[in-house]
Design an enzyme around this catalytic site. Sequence first.
Site, short mmCIF file in Angstrom:
data_model
loop_
_atom_site.label_atom_id
_atom_site.label_comp_id
_atom_site.label_asym_id
_atom_site.label_seq_id
_atom_site.Cartn_x
_atom_site.Cartn_y
_atom_site.Cartn_z
CG HIS A 261 -0.19 -0.14 2.47
ND1 HIS A 261 0.70 -1.20 3.02
CD2 HIS A 261 -0.14 0.70 3.64
CE1 HIS A 261 1.13 -0.69 4.18
NE2 HIS A 261 0.55 0.22 4.50
CB CYS A 262 3.49 2.45 1.55
SG CYS A 262 2.19 2.72 2.83
CB ILE A 263 7.24 0.56 -1.76
CG1 ILE A 263 7.54 0.72 -0.19
CG2 ILE A 263 8.52 0.58 -2.39
CD1 ILE A 263 8.60 -0.49 0.43
#
Length: 452
Positions: A261-263
Amino acid sequence: MADDRVGVIGLGYVGLPLAVAFAEVGCEVVGVDVDAEKVALLMAGRSPIRDVPSEALQAVRKAGRFRATTDYGELRAVEAMFICVPTPYDAMRAPDLSYVKAAAEGIAPHLRRGHLVILQSTTYPGTTEEVVRPILERSGLRAGEDFDLAFSPERIDPGNREWTVRNTPKVVGGVTPRSTARAAALLRRLGAPVHPVSSPRVAEMSKLLENIFRSVNIALVNELALLCERMGIDIWEVIEAAKTKPFGFMAFYPGPGVGGHCIPVDPYYLSWKAREYDFYTKFIELAAEVNQAMPFHVVHKVEEALDRYGGRGLRRARVLVLGVAFKREVDDARNSPAGRIIELLLERGAEVVYHDPYVPRFRVGGNVFRQEERELESVPLEEGWLQWADVVVIATGHRAVDYEQVVRTARLVVDTCNATAGIPPRSAIVVRLGAPMPEGSLPSDPPGSLGG
């Protein structure tokens, strides 16, 4: 103000652990989610994610400190609330803040004097003040005067048992010093240190820095892995050697791409916002480009291995993919590079099945790489499937998988994450990402294999 009653909007991988943690320290928590099925599941004491055991959920339910609902109106009774909704990007890699906007719009009609609102969703600098604040102020109340508003980035690492929402340090920045102090006091109740900063924008940028740091370093080692393949050097051995330096080096590892969900998302959030300032984040975008290209390289490596050792191409080849979660030991498949790998294999005419002990169903397609949408179901990992496959592709190295059995039973393995390290080749030829191609040839054909 005690802030003993807490609301959490979005009961997913970030929101549910946060909600249960506050309930465990004595707060009365109301969780809001638009998914009625999820709400019913939670009210029955069944957790949909591995990071929150159902036993922990049942304990706070039994104590009367947690309830879930689809009704934003119940937030009027709380004193503080967290927005923990997804912040994906669209098909053109532009930020999709629709979930954040919907959450703010759901709060606004029920906002009252004295409320504290904390945005936790990862986003670009300025979102709290430029997007969330104007929506909340449609209520007629003013942020920093009538209600408090702050940003505190989530730092959830799915599957990490050592660092959790209860002990991971927090960063927080409010629209006023009072908002910062109040949000910090609430977060300290969880037990972890809290680092206040001067504004929401600083807190928002700090989260992007954390994840872009990882993105850039993963891209560096991915690029070195490609070079090592050409030079006949094993990148995994190189990293182990470099790790012996006690200062100035931090180990990162190559793989089939980045997920979660981020990188894969955060670099594009910052790049998009930077263009408003006539600034182009070339270094950051190059790293994202390298990481996004890795699934294509994996498919090329599979094709090369089939051609070199099996004397055939991908068309009508039978491929078993091991692991579709974005990292090992988690049930989260968001933005997993395995999805792109499977789509590319299907487009090249391969027949693909997968096994993942944590992800029973996996949807692929519906994009420019594979227009046809398909939902796959995990097949059992047994000798029949290992023998059926012309090639086994290890995309996520779950520890629950018996890789000795894989290497013993399969004929050809493409290992993208070094899961087979230290296992003698036995019957299979093992091709590893970032390492020289092995010598040898395929053994005689078992039933259902290349020669079957």
